[in-house]
Write a protein that holds these residues in place. Structure first.
Motif, PDB file in Angstrom:
ATOM      1  N   THR A  76      -2.916   5.903   0.744  1.00 18.44           N
ATOM      2  CA  THR A  76      -2.403   4.854   1.893  1.00 18.44           C
ATOM      3  C   THR A  76      -2.182   4.894   3.334  1.00 18.44           C
ATOM      4  N   LEU A  77      -1.893   4.464   3.974  1.00 15.14           N
ATOM      5  CA  LEU A  77      -1.813   4.424   5.530  1.00 15.14           C
ATOM      6  C   LEU A  77      -0.111   4.915   5.708  1.00 15.14           C
ATOM      7  N   SER A  78       0.721   4.846   4.515  1.00 19.21           N
ATOM      8  CA  SER A  78       1.633   4.904   5.651  1.00 19.21           C
ATOM      9  C   SER A  78       2.818   5.290   3.881  1.00 19.21           C
ATOM     10  N   HIS A  79       2.402   5.055   2.838  1.00 21.84           N
ATOM     11  CA  HIS A  79       2.771   5.872   1.549  1.00 21.84           C
ATOM     12  C   HIS A  79       4.167   5.160   0.968  1.00 21.84           C
ATOM     13  N   PRO A  80       3.844   3.911   1.227  1.00 17.22           N
ATOM     14  CA  PRO A  80       4.527   2.707   0.177  1.00 17.22           C
ATOM     15  C   PRO A  80       4.184   2.912  -1.368  1.00 17.22           C
ATOM     16  N   THR A  82      -2.950   8.412   6.017  1.00 15.54           N
ATOM     17  CA  THR A  82      -4.273   8.414   6.756  1.00 15.54           C
ATOM     18  C   THR A  82      -3.303   8.240   8.470  1.00 15.54           C
ATOM     19  N   GLU A  83      -2.226   7.506   8.190  1.00 13.13           N
ATOM     20  CA  GLU A  83      -1.640   6.876   9.531  1.00 13.13           C
ATOM     21  C   GLU A  83      -0.797   8.608   9.789  1.00 13.13           C
ATOM     22  N   CYS A  84      -0.012   9.007   9.310  1.00  7.53           N
ATOM     23  CA  CYS A  84       0.501  10.555   9.892  1.00  7.53           C
ATOM     24  C   CYS A  84      -0.971  11.399  10.335  1.00  7.53           C
ATOM     25  N   GLU A 124      -3.540  -1.281   2.259  1.00 15.08           N
ATOM     26  CA  GLU A 124      -2.879   0.523   2.555  1.00 15.08           C
ATOM     27  C   GLU A 124      -4.339   0.269   2.014  1.00 15.08           C
ATOM     28  N   ILE A 125      -4.470  -0.027   1.233  1.00 16.32           N
ATOM     29  CA  ILE A 125      -5.845   0.331   0.190  1.00 16.32           C
ATOM     30  C   ILE A 125      -6.811   0.552   1.017  1.00 16.32           C
ATOM     31  N   ILE A 126      -7.707  -0.233   1.614  1.00 16.54           N
ATOM     32  CA  ILE A 126      -9.051  -0.456   2.144  1.00 16.54           C
ATOM     33  C   ILE A 126      -8.418  -0.247   3.070  1.00 16.54           C
ATOM     34  N   GLU A 127      -7.778   0.053   4.350  1.00 15.47           N
ATOM     35  CA  GLU A 127      -7.992   0.049   5.878  1.00 15.47           C
ATOM     36  C   GLU A 127      -7.942   2.590   6.019  1.00 15.47           C
ATOM     37  N   SER A 128      -6.824   2.368   5.003  1.00 13.70           N
ATOM     38  CA  SER A 128      -7.195   4.056   4.882  1.00 13.70           C
ATOM     39  C   SER A 128      -7.966   4.495   4.025  1.00 13.70           C
ATOM     40  N   ARG A 129      -8.938   3.653   3.380  1.00  7.91           N
ATOM     41  CA  ARG A 129     -10.476   4.375   3.443  1.00  7.91           C
ATOM     42  C   ARG A 129     -11.700   4.245   3.996  1.00  7.91           C
ATOM     43  N   GLU A 130     -11.248   3.113   5.022  1.00 11.56           N
ATOM     44  CA  GLU A 130     -11.874   3.196   5.904  1.00 11.56           C
ATOM     45  C   GLU A 130     -11.470   3.858   6.983  1.00 11.56           C
ATOM     46  N   SER A 131     -10.976   4.116   7.355  1.00 11.84           N
ATOM     47  CA  SER A 131     -10.245   5.069   8.770  1.00 11.84           C
ATOM     48  C   SER A 131     -11.374   6.782   7.791  1.00 11.84           C
ATOM     49  N   LEU A 132     -10.660   7.159   6.471  1.00 12.28           N
ATOM     50  CA  LEU A 132     -11.264   8.243   6.378  1.00 12.28           C
ATOM     51  C   LEU A 132     -12.900   8.412   6.248  1.00 12.28           C
TER      52      LEU A 132
END
Ligand SMILES: [Zn+2]
Length: 360
Positions: A234-238, A129-131, A251-259
């Motif tokens: 994820t947010l940044s692909h780690p 998502t950050e990308c 990474e798991i929670i915030e990417s879901r919220e952003s989407l």
């Protein structure tokens, strides 16, 4: 010997496919579980994606269309939701297919999306998502670009206490894989520090060609309106098992919220990133995903979805350039099933199947 085995396998694949000894029309019951999840990364021509992605991880638009035409002709392609719902049903005899894409490359929108619409099939896109938010490149693409474009012949990285050869293309590739493998097990802070040093040491300043290699929100919304679905990558692909648990949780929670906020929809599906090809999931991560509200997570393990499957450890079939032509593509899909059948004839485990797929 490996070359001989490859030759034999390719021969078997072509013979089965072209000779119609295993006609795809009659293959529903050759054991492939209840579902096959195809895993794509990029649909592009190698020359246009070479600077941001290993060409081996992409398929050309022409090959992608042939593959989609093939699966829609001989099988039923459904959404990931429908495949998972049906796979729970013990009585189902039909093998369903679902199509997924990892990472969120913009070539998915340019090349794959029109083909998916043409054949009227749904797909699930797992986004970093950050990308998509803009400003950030996928770190694996950034690293690749810096190494490929550097005018230097050697590079010393004090953060990794190692010197890397950049004098020939094969040496650059070896250095790239080595650095990627080490970055793949680092926390975000450590990874970003090393990337800054790589940026400085390679002497590459112009990152313009990397811009617009990832999807933007307009693309995502257009695809969403056309019936495509989206999950988190994820947010940044780690590599999640290798970073602190608090960081993995974020990474798991915030990417879901952003989407969810951007698309106005609940996000149910997740795909574990696999940079550097390390084991990319764990029992703790599965629990975090469940608690966060996800309903499924796909891995980079090769295989099918069968009754009694673990929804947080889903296997897929990774489709890469090596499986471009239809006989090889078909052989990959039916690989375990065909090898099991052949092994039962010859009474040996000589024909083995690999378990892991490749990833960015
Ligand atoms: Zn990925």
């Amino acid at each position: 010997m490996d070359g001989f085995k490859q030759f034999c396998k390719a021969g078997i694949a072509k013979g089965l496919f072209q000779g119609r000894l295993l006609n795809p029309c009659k293959q529903g019951r050759l054991y492939t579980g209840s579902g096959v999840i195809l895993q794509y990364h990029s649909v592009s021509h190698p020359r246009s994606s070479y600077h941001y992605l290993n060409p081996g991880l992409s398929v050309t638009p022409e090959d992608f269309e042939r593959q989609i035409a093939f699966v829609t002709r001989y099988f039923r392609v459904v959404s990931l939701d429908q495949l998972l719902a049906n796979a729970k049903d013990q009585e189902i005899c039909e093998t369903l297919f679902a199509i997924t894409f990892d990472d969120g490359y913009r070539d998915n929108y340019i090349h794959a999306f029109p083909i998916l619409r043409k054949y009227d099939v749904p797909a699930t896109f797992y986004l970093t998502t950050e990308c998509i938010d803009g400003g950030l490149f996928l770190w694996t693409s950034e690293l690749r670009y810096l190494i490929l474009k550097s005018p230097k012949f050697r590079m010393h990285l004090s953060s990794l206490s190692e010197e890397f050869a950049l004098d020939t293309v094969p040496n650059r590739m070896k250095s790239l894989e080595k650095i990627k493998g080490r970055l793949g097990t680092m926390s975000r802070r450590e990874r970003e520090d090393v990337l800054s040093e790589v940026c400085h040491e390679t002497g590459v300043r112009d990152m313009t060609p990397l811009k617009a290699t990832m999807l933007n929100w307009d693309d995502v919304r257009t695809m969403c309106r056309a019936g495509m679905s989206f999950g988190s990558h994820t947010l940044s692909h780690p590599s999640l098992p290798h970073i602190p648990l608090d960081e993995a949780k974020k990474e798991i929670i915030e990417s879901r919220e952003s989407l969810s906020a951007r698309l106005g929809k609940e996000i149910s599906h997740f795909s574990y990133p696999n940079p550097g090809n390390h084991l990319n999931f764990s029992t703790e991560l599965k629990q975090i995903l469940k608690n966060a509200g996800y309903r499924s997570a796909t891995t980079s393990m090769q295989g099918y979805v069968s009754h009694g499957y673990d929804p947080f450890e889903l296997k897929r079939k990774g489709i890469y350039r090596a499986y471009s032509n239809l006989p090889d593509f078909y052989f990959l899909i039916k690989k375990e099933a065909i090898l099991q059948r052949l092994n039962s004839f010859v009474g040996t485990k000589w024909l083995k199947s690999s378990q892991r797929t490749r990833c960015t």
